[in-house]
Design a protein around this motif. Structure first.
Motif, mmCIF file in Angstrom:
data_model
loop_
_atom_site.group_PDB
_atom_site.id
_atom_site.type_symbol
_atom_site.label_atom_id
_atom_site.label_comp_id
_atom_site.label_asym_id
_atom_site.label_seq_id
_atom_site.Cartn_x
_atom_site.Cartn_y
_atom_site.Cartn_z
ATOM 1 N N THR A 219 0.850 -1.176 0.000
ATOM 2 C CA THR A 219 0.000 0.000 0.000
ATOM 3 C C THR A 219 0.891 1.233 0.000
ATOM 4 O O THR A 219 1.813 1.327 0.810
ATOM 5 C CB THR A 219 -0.900 0.025 1.245
ATOM 6 O OG1 THR A 219 -1.661 -1.184 1.277
ATOM 7 C CG2 THR A 219 -1.836 1.219 1.218
ATOM 8 N N TYR B 260 -2.297 -0.942 -3.739
ATOM 9 C CA TYR B 260 -3.286 0.050 -3.316
ATOM 10 C C TYR B 260 -2.574 1.356 -3.030
ATOM 11 O O TYR B 260 -1.406 1.367 -2.651
ATOM 12 C CB TYR B 260 -4.028 -0.415 -2.056
ATOM 13 C CG TYR B 260 -5.045 -1.486 -2.342
ATOM 14 C CD1 TYR B 260 -6.399 -1.163 -2.497
ATOM 15 C CD2 TYR B 260 -4.662 -2.811 -2.485
ATOM 16 C CE1 TYR B 260 -7.329 -2.141 -2.777
ATOM 17 C CE2 TYR B 260 -5.580 -3.793 -2.780
ATOM 18 C CZ TYR B 260 -6.920 -3.455 -2.927
ATOM 19 O OH TYR B 260 -7.840 -4.417 -3.215
ATOM 20 N N GLU C 166 -8.557 9.903 -0.978
ATOM 21 C CA GLU C 166 -9.013 8.780 -1.778
ATOM 22 C C GLU C 166 -8.127 7.578 -1.508
ATOM 23 O O GLU C 166 -6.923 7.692 -1.337
ATOM 24 C CB GLU C 166 -8.970 9.142 -3.278
ATOM 25 C CG GLU C 166 -9.681 8.125 -4.151
ATOM 26 C CD GLU C 166 -9.894 8.630 -5.581
ATOM 27 O OE1 GLU C 166 -9.651 9.812 -5.848
ATOM 28 O OE2 GLU C 166 -10.307 7.811 -6.420
ATOM 29 N N TYR C 167 -8.756 6.418 -1.475
ATOM 30 C CA TYR C 167 -8.010 5.187 -1.238
ATOM 31 C C TYR C 167 -8.612 4.116 -2.121
ATOM 32 O O TYR C 167 -9.811 3.847 -2.057
ATOM 33 C CB TYR C 167 -8.127 4.808 0.241
ATOM 34 C CG TYR C 167 -7.538 3.452 0.581
ATOM 35 C CD1 TYR C 167 -6.201 3.168 0.338
ATOM 36 C CD2 TYR C 167 -8.327 2.469 1.158
ATOM 37 C CE1 TYR C 167 -5.663 1.940 0.652
ATOM 38 C CE2 TYR C 167 -7.799 1.231 1.487
ATOM 39 C CZ TYR C 167 -6.463 0.971 1.227
ATOM 40 O OH TYR C 167 -5.940 -0.240 1.543
ATOM 41 N N ASP C 168 -7.770 3.558 -2.997
ATOM 42 C CA ASP C 168 -8.329 2.604 -3.957
ATOM 43 C C ASP C 168 -7.196 1.773 -4.551
ATOM 44 O O ASP C 168 -6.038 1.958 -4.172
ATOM 45 C CB ASP C 168 -9.065 3.359 -5.072
ATOM 46 C CG ASP C 168 -10.257 2.560 -5.598
ATOM 47 O OD1 ASP C 168 -10.159 1.315 -5.647
ATOM 48 O OD2 ASP C 168 -11.262 3.186 -5.938
ATOM 49 N N ARG C 169 -7.561 0.918 -5.497
ATOM 50 C CA ARG C 169 -6.518 0.173 -6.198
ATOM 51 C C ARG C 169 -5.612 1.163 -6.918
ATOM 52 O O ARG C 169 -6.071 2.185 -7.438
ATOM 53 C CB ARG C 169 -7.136 -0.793 -7.215
ATOM 54 C CG ARG C 169 -7.923 -1.953 -6.614
ATOM 55 C CD ARG C 169 -8.088 -3.070 -7.636
ATOM 56 N NE ARG C 169 -6.794 -3.583 -8.074
ATOM 57 C CZ ARG C 169 -6.130 -4.549 -7.429
ATOM 58 N NH1 ARG C 169 -6.643 -5.107 -6.358
ATOM 59 N NH2 ARG C 169 -4.960 -4.948 -7.869
ATOM 60 N N THR C 170 -4.332 0.857 -6.960
ATOM 61 C CA THR C 170 -3.372 1.802 -7.523
ATOM 62 C C THR C 170 -3.709 2.141 -8.974
ATOM 63 O O THR C 170 -3.655 3.316 -9.377
ATOM 64 C CB THR C 170 -1.951 1.232 -7.408
ATOM 65 O OG1 THR C 170 -1.649 1.077 -6.030
ATOM 66 C CG2 THR C 170 -0.933 2.142 -8.046
ATOM 67 N N LYS D 241 -6.500 2.239 -10.404
ATOM 68 C CA LYS D 241 -7.657 3.140 -10.419
ATOM 69 C C LYS D 241 -7.238 4.571 -10.056
ATOM 70 O O LYS D 241 -7.602 5.546 -10.720
ATOM 71 C CB LYS D 241 -8.699 2.614 -9.413
ATOM 72 C CG LYS D 241 -9.911 3.475 -9.240
ATOM 73 C CD LYS D 241 -11.112 2.875 -9.940
ATOM 74 C CE LYS D 241 -12.372 3.724 -9.873
ATOM 75 N NZ LYS D 241 -12.489 4.665 -8.810
ATOM 76 N N ILE D 242 -6.427 4.681 -8.982
ATOM 77 C CA ILE D 242 -5.984 6.003 -8.537
ATOM 78 C C ILE D 242 -5.216 6.716 -9.649
ATOM 79 O O ILE D 242 -5.364 7.916 -9.863
ATOM 80 C CB ILE D 242 -5.068 5.874 -7.292
ATOM 81 C CG1 ILE D 242 -5.868 5.375 -6.081
ATOM 82 C CG2 ILE D 242 -4.364 7.196 -6.971
ATOM 83 C CD1 ILE D 242 -6.638 6.424 -5.340
ATOM 84 N N PRO E 67 -9.159 8.264 -11.129
ATOM 85 C CA PRO E 67 -9.522 8.561 -9.742
ATOM 86 C C PRO E 67 -10.912 9.160 -9.640
ATOM 87 O O PRO E 67 -11.401 9.780 -10.588
ATOM 88 C CB PRO E 67 -8.457 9.577 -9.318
ATOM 89 C CG PRO E 67 -7.971 10.192 -10.574
ATOM 90 C CD PRO E 67 -8.124 9.163 -11.647
ATOM 91 N N ALA E 68 -11.530 8.965 -8.485
ATOM 92 C CA ALA E 68 -12.882 9.476 -8.277
ATOM 93 C C ALA E 68 -12.868 10.962 -7.965
ATOM 94 O O ALA E 68 -13.821 11.678 -8.272
ATOM 95 C CB ALA E 68 -13.546 8.700 -7.127
ATOM 96 N N THR F 97 -7.341 14.228 -6.443
ATOM 97 C CA THR F 97 -6.409 13.121 -6.675
ATOM 98 C C THR F 97 -5.852 13.200 -8.081
ATOM 99 O O THR F 97 -4.637 13.070 -8.297
ATOM 100 C CB THR F 97 -7.136 11.779 -6.488
ATOM 101 O OG1 THR F 97 -7.902 11.828 -5.293
ATOM 102 C CG2 THR F 97 -6.142 10.647 -6.419
#
Ligand SMILES: Nc1ncnc2c1ncn2[C@@H]1O[C@H](COP(=O)(O)OP(=O)(O)OP(=O)(O)O)[C@@H](O)[C@H]1O
Ligand SMILES: [Mg+2]
Lengths: 279, 251
Positions: free
Chosen positions: B32, B215, B226-230, B232-233, B237-238, B242
């Motif tokens: 992570t 992650y 934000e915290y998510d799969r790498t 995705k980031i 990203p959402a 980010t």
């Protein structure tokens, strides 16, 4: 313009330093002129005598060394232990701060007060008599505050990153102190301790107070033995009317100075040695 | 399954709040990454996970941190045992002022893992090899650790942490002073280690975060944005914040 005050300050500091050194040099030179002729192997290894020419300082020299060794054996473990407790385990409570202020004050108490305390406590109440142990205990009380203060100083100077590195590996507090903090602080502790002891070796007042000024013509042979020390022997000779004894006093002062300088040199040497080992 | 879980974690240096309501769940045997601008609280958060902030005077924690479902801030927790399980490589490398060998051996000794002389030497060598340092120091193991270069000291601190085989390894910018070759070796090491360890790494290097981590957590001003799969980031990203940060359009 900025440089000018800087330069001026440097010049003043240098002048003051030279003044201090000149005074010291004059003092040593004066004593040297008076006493150097008397320095000899016989003087070092001789015993007191009514005739100044055959009197020596062996009893006082061994007394001084013995007393200071016992003082160190008493004061160093207690002082370093107390400092570790106060610095590492003590809380920031009101009581801890009170103790702290008291120790600082104790370091400034005139040494004769310690002599009175030693007389009342060690010589009389604890029945040690006028022994090496009583003298060393008194001197240990005298140097204890200085040892505690310098040890705390040295412990505080150890960077937190070193403690963190140790804790992060799963070390206990004591393991961290013992294996990481103390070795780093050791040069500082040693220097402070030796300087404190070299102060004690020149002390006269507290030992006179507890009664070490009796005529002693032998080498102390144990903790309960009566004793005398160099400063007291010097004091004794200086107070005699015959000029030959004044010469003896000057020679004994030279020996005491040599002893002091050796101890201070040892402090510097130890510090350098450990610092080299660390870097 | 969750290895480390923070629940509504707040952290205070005196009166200033450095972490606000951080909730995050770190999975075992993954890497992570914590990213975010300087001063956003990455180190502070990392240091709450092995209670290293306990020894910083005037600090305070609110909320919970669970490791293997046990609250590490609960009363009666053995902090020494905790730190033994949760190893740490610090942001500023901090080798002990002892020899290179003793730096690595220390953790083994105090944890009664030293064994015989040759076992100890073997563990030290293995750890130094893992940290990609062995070749450079094998002829000077008994020289001072302060006499090696900054990057070598950093790898020494990694070796030191690896030697005691923690379950969780917290690494605060472990490659900040390393050249590309050593950096690559450390990244390979992290990849290898994740079979057996849970790894959290703080990094300012976006490529590195993308390369090594599974992650990623993005911190900003003491918050977890934000915290998510790498992947995705870094690709989708959402949060706008980010995206601005990972693409370097920040500020
Ligand atoms: N010992 C301390 N005492 C007081 N405030 C601190 C302390 N350490 C950090 N802070 C503050 O807490 C905030 C978070 O700091 P932290 O070191 O966690 O940031 P960081 O994300 O690791 O930054 P960097 O990327 O520069 O390492 C900062 O505002 C910092 O000034
Ligand atoms: Mg940081």
């Amino acid at each position: 313009m900025r440089r000018l005050p800087d330069r001026a300050f440097q010049a003043v500091a240098l002048a003051v330093l030279c003044l201090a050194l000149a005074a010291l040099a004059a003092l040593i030179l004066d004593v040297w002129r008076d006493g150097a002729s008397r320095l000899s192997w016989d003087f070092l290894t001789g015993f007191p005598s009514r005739r100044a020419e055959s009197a020596g300082i062996w009893h006082a020299l061994t007394g001084s060394v013995f007393v200071i060794l016992v003082t160190a054996a008493l004061a160093v473990p207690i002082g370093v232990g107390a400092a570790i407790y106060l610095e590492e385990y003590g809380t920031r409570s009101l009581l801890a701060r009170l103790i702290e202020i008291n120790i600082t004050n104790l370091a400034a108490v005139p040494s004769i007060i310690y002599g009175l305390l030693g007389l009342g406590l060690f010589v009389r109440a604890l029945g040690m008599g006028r022994s090496v142990l009583a003298g060393a205990s008194t001197l240990a009380l005298l140097v204890l505050p200085v040892i505690i203060l310098t040890t705390r100083e040295a412990l505080r100077a150890v960077p937190r990153s070193i403690r963190e590195g140790s804790y992060a590996l799963g070390a206990t507090k004591w393991q961290t102190i013992w294996h990481q903090v103390l070795p780093v602080a050791l040069p500082g502790i040693l220097t402070g301790t030796i300087l404190a002891l070299s102060r004690a070796i020149g002390e006269t007042a507290p030992l006179i107070t507890i009664g070490a000024l009796t005529f002693v013509a032998f080498v102390p042979d144990g903790l309960w033995s009566p004793f005398t020390v160099l400063p007291i022997q010097i004091f004794n000779w200086v107070s005699r009317p015959q000029p030959a004894f004044q010469v003896n006093a000057a020679a004994a002062i030279l020996v005491l100075l040599a002893l002091l300088l050796t101890m201070n040199a040892a402090a510097v040497w130890l510090r350098d040695r450990y610092q080299k080992k660390l870097v | 399954m969750i290895k480390v879980r923070a629940e509504r974690l707040n952290f205070y240096y005196g009166a200033t709040r450095a972490l606000q309501d951080i909730s995050v769940a770190v999975q075992p045997n993954v890497v992570t990454a914590f990213i975010g601008p300087s001063g956003c609280g990455k180190s502070t958060f990392l240091r709450t996970l092995n209670r290293m902030n306990d020894i910083v005077p005037g600090t305070r924690v609110e909320g919970r941190v669970l490791i293997d479902d046990a609250d590490i801030y609960a009363p009666g927790v053995d902090v020494v045992a905790l730190r033994r399980r949760v190893g740490m490589v610090f942001q500023k490398s901090n080798p002990f002022p002892k020899s290179i060998f003793e730096n690595v051996a220390y953790g083994l000794r105090i944890n009664n893992m030293a064994g015989s002389r040759s076992e100890l030497a073997g563990r030290v060598e293995e750890s130094l090899r893992q940290a990609a340092l062995w070749g450079e120091v094998k002829d000077r193991l008994h020289e001072s650790a302060l006499a090696i270069s900054g990057g070598q000291q950093q790898r020494l601190c990694i070796a030191r942490a690896l030697a005691v085989r923690p379950e969780i390894l917290l690494m605060d910018e472990p490659a900040s002073a390393l050249d590309p070759i050593a950096t690559q070796r450390i990244e390979e090491l992290i990849y290898d280690l994740k079979q057996a360890y849970t790894i959290v790494i703080v990094t300012h290097n976006m490529q590195q975060a993308a390369r090594v981590s599974d992650y990623t957590a993005f911190f900003w001003l003491g918050r977890l944005v934000e915290y998510d799969r790498t992947d995705k980031i870094f690709t989708n990203p959402a949060e706008q914040l980010t995206e601005d940060y990972v693409t370097g359009r920040f500020g």
